[in-house]
Design a protein around this motif. Sequence first.
Motif, short mmCIF file in Angstrom:
data_model
loop_
_atom_site.label_atom_id
_atom_site.label_comp_id
_atom_site.label_asym_id
_atom_site.label_seq_id
_atom_site.Cartn_x
_atom_site.Cartn_y
_atom_site.Cartn_z
N ARG A 107 -29.26 -39.92 21.94
CA ARG A 107 -28.78 -38.59 22.32
C ARG A 107 -28.71 -37.69 21.10
O ARG A 107 -28.21 -38.08 20.05
CB ARG A 107 -27.39 -38.71 22.95
CG ARG A 107 -26.89 -37.40 23.48
CD ARG A 107 -25.66 -37.55 24.32
NE ARG A 107 -25.19 -36.21 24.67
CZ ARG A 107 -24.00 -35.94 25.09
NH1 ARG A 107 -23.12 -36.91 25.24
NH2 ARG A 107 -23.66 -34.72 25.37
N ALA A 108 -29.22 -36.46 21.23
CA ALA A 108 -29.28 -35.51 20.12
C ALA A 108 -27.98 -34.72 20.01
O ALA A 108 -27.38 -34.34 21.02
CB ALA A 108 -30.46 -34.56 20.30
N TYR A 109 -27.59 -34.46 18.76
CA TYR A 109 -26.40 -33.67 18.45
C TYR A 109 -26.73 -32.72 17.31
O TYR A 109 -27.71 -32.90 16.60
CB TYR A 109 -25.24 -34.57 18.00
CG TYR A 109 -24.77 -35.54 19.04
CD1 TYR A 109 -23.76 -35.20 19.94
CD2 TYR A 109 -25.33 -36.81 19.12
CE1 TYR A 109 -23.32 -36.09 20.89
CE2 TYR A 109 -24.88 -37.72 20.07
CZ TYR A 109 -23.88 -37.35 20.95
OH TYR A 109 -23.46 -38.24 21.90
N ARG A 110 -25.85 -31.74 17.11
CA ARG A 110 -25.97 -30.85 15.97
C ARG A 110 -24.59 -30.59 15.41
O ARG A 110 -23.62 -30.43 16.17
CB ARG A 110 -26.69 -29.55 16.31
CG ARG A 110 -26.31 -28.91 17.58
CD ARG A 110 -27.10 -27.66 17.91
NE ARG A 110 -26.40 -26.52 17.37
CZ ARG A 110 -26.96 -25.49 16.80
NH1 ARG A 110 -28.24 -25.40 16.71
NH2 ARG A 110 -26.25 -24.50 16.33
N LEU A 111 -24.52 -30.57 14.12
CA LEU A 111 -23.30 -30.27 13.39
C LEU A 111 -23.50 -28.91 12.74
O LEU A 111 -24.36 -28.77 11.87
CB LEU A 111 -23.03 -31.34 12.33
CG LEU A 111 -21.91 -31.06 11.35
CD1 LEU A 111 -20.56 -31.13 12.05
CD2 LEU A 111 -21.95 -32.05 10.21
N HIS A 112 -22.75 -27.91 13.18
CA HIS A 112 -22.86 -26.55 12.64
C HIS A 112 -21.57 -26.30 11.88
O HIS A 112 -20.49 -26.29 12.46
CB HIS A 112 -23.06 -25.56 13.78
CG HIS A 112 -23.25 -24.15 13.33
ND1 HIS A 112 -23.40 -23.11 14.23
CD2 HIS A 112 -23.32 -23.57 12.10
CE1 HIS A 112 -23.55 -21.98 13.57
NE2 HIS A 112 -23.49 -22.23 12.27
N GLU A 113 -21.68 -26.11 10.57
CA GLU A 113 -20.50 -26.00 9.73
C GLU A 113 -20.70 -24.92 8.67
O GLU A 113 -21.81 -24.69 8.21
CB GLU A 113 -20.23 -27.34 9.04
CG GLU A 113 -19.03 -27.33 8.10
CD GLU A 113 -18.75 -28.69 7.47
OE1 GLU A 113 -18.64 -29.69 8.22
OE2 GLU A 113 -18.65 -28.77 6.25
#
Length: 134
Positions: A107-113
């Motif tokens: 499963r794909a995720y993204r961390l936007h910080e």
Amino acid sequence: MKKTPVTTGCHCGQPLPYADCCGPYHHGALPASAEQLMRSRYSAFVLQLEPYLLQSWASDTRPASLDLSADDGVKWLGLQVLAATGGAEGDDTGTVEFVARYKVGGRAYRLHETSRFRREDGAWRYIDGDLHEG
């Protein structure tokens, strides 16, 4: 288990080979900007370089230890720097906004910080960051 560095293009998204990009920082060279430090920290997460991550963390926010072995199922897919403010020669603080993409269990995720950095004893250090939702 440490992962082997790639030989073409650095993990951090720069076109230089790892040995000419983040590799020198992982072996003692000091990043000249907050963005370089952030990119080298991303590569350190990819390679599970816990000592580098701890060393590059600001002394007042650094955890006592890290255990990235729980992240063995994480596959880092890429880094995109969206903005950098300050964090260059003559600055003492800076911010870098980025998106890091990864997969866990297919499963794909993204961390936007937006991360905050400051100079400590002449070296850039990661302080903390604000996560962006969505």
